[in-house]
Design an enzyme around this catalytic site. Structure first.
Site, short mmCIF file in Angstrom:
data_model
loop_
_atom_site.label_atom_id
_atom_site.label_comp_id
_atom_site.label_asym_id
_atom_site.label_seq_id
_atom_site.Cartn_x
_atom_site.Cartn_y
_atom_site.Cartn_z
N HIS A 86 0.80 -1.24 0.00
CA HIS A 86 0.00 0.00 0.00
C HIS A 86 0.83 1.28 0.00
O HIS A 86 0.48 2.27 0.65
CB HIS A 86 -0.95 0.01 1.20
CG HIS A 86 -2.05 -0.98 1.12
ND1 HIS A 86 -2.59 -1.44 -0.07
CD2 HIS A 86 -2.74 -1.63 2.11
CE1 HIS A 86 -3.56 -2.31 0.19
NE2 HIS A 86 -3.66 -2.45 1.49
N GLU A 130 -11.81 -3.76 -2.35
CA GLU A 130 -10.91 -2.80 -2.98
C GLU A 130 -10.80 -3.11 -4.47
O GLU A 130 -10.18 -4.09 -4.86
CB GLU A 130 -9.53 -2.87 -2.34
CG GLU A 130 -9.52 -2.68 -0.83
CD GLU A 130 -8.29 -3.31 -0.21
OE1 GLU A 130 -7.17 -2.86 -0.53
OE2 GLU A 130 -8.44 -4.26 0.58
N HIS A 173 -9.52 2.33 0.40
CA HIS A 173 -9.38 1.26 1.39
C HIS A 173 -10.43 1.40 2.51
O HIS A 173 -10.13 1.22 3.69
CB HIS A 173 -7.98 1.26 1.98
CG HIS A 173 -7.53 -0.07 2.50
ND1 HIS A 173 -8.01 -0.61 3.67
CD2 HIS A 173 -6.65 -0.97 2.01
CE1 HIS A 173 -7.42 -1.77 3.89
NE2 HIS A 173 -6.59 -2.02 2.89
#
Length: 346
Positions: free
Chosen positions: A106, A311, A176
């Site tokens: 991420h 996601e 997210h």
């Protein structure tokens, strides 16, 4: 349609953080922060016409700064995992920060979720922008990013992503948010029903990194082609569930259409349903397996499986597996994706 701006606090670097409220004619609304371009609240009516906040979040900017779960944020430059934090592009090897069991996750040590973004309001759209400088977190190219939020009178939350770079680079952006359609303070999501238009998923190794193998969901706990309660098989002995401590997998969407129907989530108590459409080729279904026990907005503690993520994305670790869709963004090309979460009662 109205967009209101209120002060939310200051980040640790002294930047003023604002909260924006987009409200539709039904009195339903979302709240978004310019810190991390973070979706903080989604408030819609349940079966009894009571307003319910279906998005996990926090009360203060400090909690978002300390948040290790990426609550509601835009994550990037590359969402999800890259093996060993390394990738090769144009015969050059780039080294990224490893923040997840030896892999890059991420965006690294300071991903897009930890920056204060520029903002503007354009009629009924809330627009966030930032520049990710060349070699920020190790990525090549100066990347210009734009994310637009819209929440219309049909209770559609529309997120548009755009990015361009002055050098070849890689991009995989997503939001997210953690959803709990019974309300962010209502306990686990195990009795939610999920349907995914996906016949295949990518196999994970023991640290949730795709191996390159594409597996059929048929006759497995991963089959959500017919609606199924999330908790029905989550504790099965399947090795893939053990690797993820539950669901943390990349589902390949069956449809090849541009804006495709991905499936839906349904709250068992509220009867709130969330339909998902996206231009992305896949959805990461994460069942909140390792959520840190933290106090949420309503003074209720969030713990494991208090919310789940859906996601929309490109496949994780794509550069290592050439049969995965490419995440390479060529110089001066445009990364452009859209995701729609539509809320209704059913």
């Amino acid at each position: 349609m109205s967009i209101l701006k209120n002060e939310f606090g200051f980040d640790k670097e002294g930047n003023k953080i604002y909260e924006f409220k987009i409200e539709n004619k039904k009195g339903h609304y979302i709240k978004v922060l310019n810190y991390g371009a973070t979706l903080r609240s989604i408030v819609v009516s349940d079966k009894d016409k009571n307003l319910v906040d279906v998005c996990l979040g926090y009360t203060t900017i400090k909690e978002y700064e300390e948040n290790d779960g990426y609550f509601g944020a835009i994550v990037g430059r590359h969402a999800n995992r890259i093996k060993c934090g390394k990738f090769e592009l144009n015969d050059t090897t780039y080294t990224l920060y490893t923040n997840d069991r030896g892999n890059h996750l991420h965006g690294g040590s300071k991903g897009f979720d930890k920056y204060t973004w520029d903002y503007e309001i354009d009629k009924d759209k809330l627009i966030f922008k930032r520049e990710s400088k060349h070699l920020e977190e190790g990525y090549p190219g100066n990347l210009q990013i734009k994310v637009e939020y819209e929440f219309n009178d049909d209770d559609e939350l529309i997120i548009d992503y755009e990015a361009s770079s002055d050098e070849d680079t890689i991009v995989n952006l997503t939001n997210h948010s953690y959803f709990n359609l019974n309300g962010e303070d209502s306990g686990t999501i195990l009795n939610h029903t999920l349907k995914l238009e996906s016949s295949y998923y990518t196999e994970n190794d023991e640290v949730c990194l795709p191996t390159g193998k594409i597996l059929s969901v048929k006759n497995s706990p991963f089959d959500f082609r017919k609606p199924k309660k999330i908790g029905e098989n989550i504790n099965d002995s399947h090795i893939q569930l053990k690797n993820g401590l539950g669901y943390d997998h990349n589902y390949i969407l069956d449809s090849k259409e541009n804006l495709k129907y991905a499936g839906y989530l349904h709250g068992d108590k509220s009867k709130i349903k969330m339909d998902i459409h996206t231009t992305c080729p896949a959805v990461q279904f994460y069942s909140g397996n390792v959520l840190t026990n933290r106090r949420g907005k309503s003074k209720t503690n969030y713990s494991e499986r208090a919310g789940l993520c859906l996601e929309t994305q490109y496949y994780p670790n794509s550069l290592e597996h050439k049969h995965f869709p490419s995440i390479i963004l060529k110089k001066d090309d445009l990364f452009k994706e859209k995701t729609i979460y539509k809320f209704l009662v059913e």
